[in-house]
Write an enzyme that holds these catalytic residues in place. Sequence first.
Site, PDB file in Angstrom:
ATOM      1  CB  CYS A   1     115.747  11.986  44.976  1.00  0.00           C
ATOM      2  SG  CYS A   1     115.726  13.756  45.341  1.00  0.00           S
TER       3      CYS A   1
ATOM      4  CG  HIS B   1     118.032   9.955  49.168  1.00  0.00           C
ATOM      5  ND1 HIS B   1     118.741   9.606  48.035  1.00  0.00           N
ATOM      6  CD2 HIS B   1     117.546  11.203  48.946  1.00  0.00           C
ATOM      7  CE1 HIS B   1     118.700  10.611  47.165  1.00  0.00           C
ATOM      8  NE2 HIS B   1     117.974  11.584  47.684  1.00  0.00           N
TER       9      HIS B   1
ATOM     10  CD  GLU C   1     119.577   6.211  48.796  1.00  0.00           C
ATOM     11  OE1 GLU C   1     119.943   7.397  48.629  1.00  0.00           O
ATOM     12  OE2 GLU C   1     118.409   5.814  48.604  1.00  0.00           O
TER      13      GLU C   1
END
Length: 240
Positions: free
Chosen positions: A105, A209, A211
């Site tokens: 991001c 994202h 993660e």
Amino acid sequence: MKPIIGITAEITEGGGYFMPCIYPDAVTQAGGIPLVIPLIPGEDIDALCEQIDALFVTGGEDIDPSYYDQDPHVHLGKIAPRLDAMEHALVQKMLELDKPYIGVCRGLHMLNVATGGSLYQSIHSQREEAVMQHKQQAERTHRSHPVKVDKDSRMFEMLKEAEFRVNSFHHQACHEVGGPLKVVARAKDGIIEGVESTEHSFVFGFQWHPEEFAKAGDEPSKRVFKAYIDAAIKRKEKNN
């Protein structure tokens, strides 16, 4: 020989630091040791970059458009000037050292800006083309829109998926892409979703994202962080 992964923290309005646990958790899960990076003086950037084995720049506020020679658009969001200055210097030094880098991001945006690229300060105000919702109103693991990854890319080699849906939490996006970066993933509306460096051993930027998905057990996302940690170990061994 676990590698030390520096992760930049956001700055709170009260003068503190903030970091969602998901970032260090994804690093730990993949076999790295996360190290939260607070604001540090510019003269200490080089020393820090020599000590860490890789850098992870996370999501957060908008980036000051003066870094890419623009004035602030009326829809520019909150910026964090001291964090901008530190991250900009960190990214440039890590690229100079050719140490592994992941940016998600804002971390993608900072990578692009630090290599000479520019941003849409507000995609819904500055793009002539239609833009779908990129700031989803759903939980962070919800996959709100599709992305296509170039099959002739290192990103595809890691993910082993060419088309899938991602989460999305942004109103800025990469516009002109800088120097060594190559666009390797886009959303249906053309928004850049992924870049990789053609001149560095392991440098990637993701608009989504991964993660969040890695921590939830998604195998393609876990492969990204495994490859990242492996690259950091390789770089660490080279230094020893």
